[in-house]
Design a protein around this motif. Structure first.
Motif, PDB file in Angstrom:
ATOM      1  N   LEU A 157      37.486  20.844  49.611  1.00 30.47           N
ATOM      2  CA  LEU A 157      37.759  20.086  48.387  1.00 30.47           C
ATOM      3  C   LEU A 157      38.177  21.043  47.260  1.00 30.47           C
ATOM      4  CD1 LEU A 157      34.787  17.550  48.486  1.00 30.47           C
ATOM      5  CD2 LEU A 157      37.135  17.203  49.246  1.00 30.47           C
ATOM      6  N   PRO A 158      38.847  20.534  46.231  1.00 29.47           N
ATOM      7  CA  PRO A 158      39.280  21.405  45.122  1.00 29.47           C
ATOM      8  C   PRO A 158      38.102  22.137  44.507  1.00 29.47           C
ATOM      9  CG  PRO A 158      40.314  19.242  44.948  1.00 29.47           C
ATOM     10  CD  PRO A 158      39.295  19.129  46.036  1.00 29.47           C
ATOM     11  N   ARG A 159      38.330  23.377  44.132  1.00 29.85           N
ATOM     12  CA  ARG A 159      37.267  24.191  43.574  1.00 29.85           C
ATOM     13  C   ARG A 159      36.852  23.662  42.218  1.00 29.85           C
ATOM     14  NH1 ARG A 159      36.306  28.722  46.309  1.00 29.85           N
ATOM     15  NH2 ARG A 159      35.183  29.645  44.568  1.00 29.85           N
ATOM     16  N   GLU A 160      35.560  23.819  41.941  1.00 28.99           N
ATOM     17  CA  GLU A 160      35.016  23.383  40.666  1.00 28.99           C
ATOM     18  C   GLU A 160      35.569  24.239  39.552  1.00 28.99           C
ATOM     19  OE1 GLU A 160      30.713  24.080  39.321  1.00 28.99           O
ATOM     20  OE2 GLU A 160      30.663  22.051  40.124  1.00 28.99           O
ATOM     21  N   PRO A 161      36.080  23.643  38.457  1.00 30.05           N
ATOM     22  CA  PRO A 161      36.646  24.462  37.368  1.00 30.05           C
ATOM     23  C   PRO A 161      35.552  25.290  36.694  1.00 30.05           C
ATOM     24  CG  PRO A 161      36.482  22.156  36.699  1.00 30.05           C
ATOM     25  CD  PRO A 161      36.183  22.188  38.185  1.00 30.05           C
TER      26      PRO A 161
END
Length: 392
Positions: A386-390
């Motif tokens: 999943l997209p990395r946490e900002p």
């Protein structure tokens, strides 16, 4: 799912059980501070003399003996069954030693591994910081070279287990001024016996005990030859170490959990809480979850998972389970669970029984060693893609 055991494995297990029966001290009260420091050190040296330290190291020759994975499991399980004292050398044996074997120089291995195997030198881990929380890359502790070639370490570490007993600390510090995040970090080995330069402040917990500490470094010395993996490689080395953090010990931990579950069932039977179908259902659910945790651990150790998220899944499973067990322990005890000792004098201001200690200590299970939120982020990013946490 179980490991296949050979006759040699069973012989090893019998040897371990017999040795522990003959040498292990009487179990300490789990509701009190464990043994005093001298007793703990003496027990480590006893283990070292019998060469029970370092079984999982891939190399022998440092005063240790190696063992197969099934034999390591046997030792860990027999240790838990014997109710032998909690180890104070496990950080050196299970975290530092594998890291040195993977990244250390020949000189570093020769200097530090034999004292660990002998139980002569104890270690603590200098990772977490007050202002960084679970964000390991946010460390601010700095290490600067002085004119002698040594590093001078300044900063604060927190939640440092066994720092009040340790001889050495492996410290993740920023050695490149102006660097950010995981760049410019180094993994340094720092001696703790530096009066005036290192201060250890015990942190009093809900249980009244102090297993964790805050450590303040004020120009503490670290030799240049004690940088592991090379200057600037701290992040890589630190991440490698975390990969060693959960393994065979998980199965032994579950034996301790089973003992605690049995204690809660006994308490429920004594108070009549076991007559409540809801309580019985919850106890049965905890038993089934504990079996599931064992199968997961065996699958992971057996190589069936091949999954970078397996340690995080294991942490999520046992942390929540242990908290629910503590809550059920209080329900099983009833109103008596909230009562303290008859004597609240200064001599004994905060004494808990085993189930009260279980409840209070387990409140931290979902925080220490990487919070539940961090574990879920690891699974999301490294396993599910999943997209990395900002980052702020």
């Amino acid at each position: 799912m179980e490991f296949g055991r050979t006759a040699e494995d069973e012989k090893f297990r019998a040897e371990a059980a017999a040795w522990l029966a003959a040498h292990a001290p009487a179990p300490a009260d789990p509701a009190q501070d464990r043994q005093d420091r001298q007793d703990r050190r003496s027990w480590e040296r006893t283990l070292g003399k019998a060469r029970w330290i370092g079984l999982g190291w891939p190399e022998s020759g440092y005063g240790n003996r190696t063992a197969t994975l099934t034999q390591q499991v046997a030792w860990a399980e027999e240790y838990a069954r014997s109710a032998a004292p909690p180890r104070c050398g496990h950080i050196g044996e299970n975290l530092l030693a594998p890291t040195l074997l993977a990244h250390g120089t020949a000189e570093q291995k020769a200097r530090f591994l034999p004292p660990v195997a002998a139980g002569d030198e104890l270690w603590c881990q200098g990772y977490s910081e007050p202002d960084a929380g679970s964000d390991l890359a946010g460390v601010r502790t700095a290490a600067v070279r002085d004119g002698t070639g040594e590093f001078r370490v300044s900063g604060r570490k927190i939640w440092t287990s066994l720092a009040h007993e340790a001889d050495w600390c492996f410290v993740l510090a920023r050695t490149e001024p102006g660097s950010r995040r995981h760049h410019g970090l180094s993994f340094l080995l720092v001696p703790m016996d530096q009066p005036g330069r290192i201060e250890v402040r015990p942190i009093r917990q809900l249980t009244g005990t102090s297993d964790f500490n805050e450590v303040l470094f004020d120009g503490a010395r670290a030799a240049a030859e004690h940088v592991v993996g090379g200057e600037g490689a701290g992040w890589r080395v630190a991440m490698s170490l975390l990969g060693f953090e959960r393994g065979v010990s998980t199965l032994a931990q579950q034996i301790g959990f089973a003992r605690e579950l049995a204690r809660v069932v006994s308490a429920a039977a004594e108070t009549g809480a076991l007559d409540d179908p809801v309580v019985r259902e919850r106890l049965t659910g905890l038993w089934a979850e504990l079996r599931t945790m064992r199968w997961h651990a065996l699958r992971t150790l057996g190589g069936g998972a091949g999954d970078p998220g397996a340690p995080s899944v294991a942490k999520l499973l046992w942390a929540g389970w242990h908290q629910r067990l503590g809550e059920l322990a209080m329900l099983a005890r009833g109103a008596e669970a909230s009562a303290g000792p008859a004597d609240w004098s200064a001599a004994a201001p905060y004494e808990l029984d085993a189930l009260q200690h279980l409840f209070l200590f387990s409140r931290a299970d979902t925080v220490y060693g990487g919070s539940d939120q961090i574990q879920r982020t690891i699974i999301a990013e490294r396993v599910l893609g999943l997209p990395r946490e900002p980052k702020g």
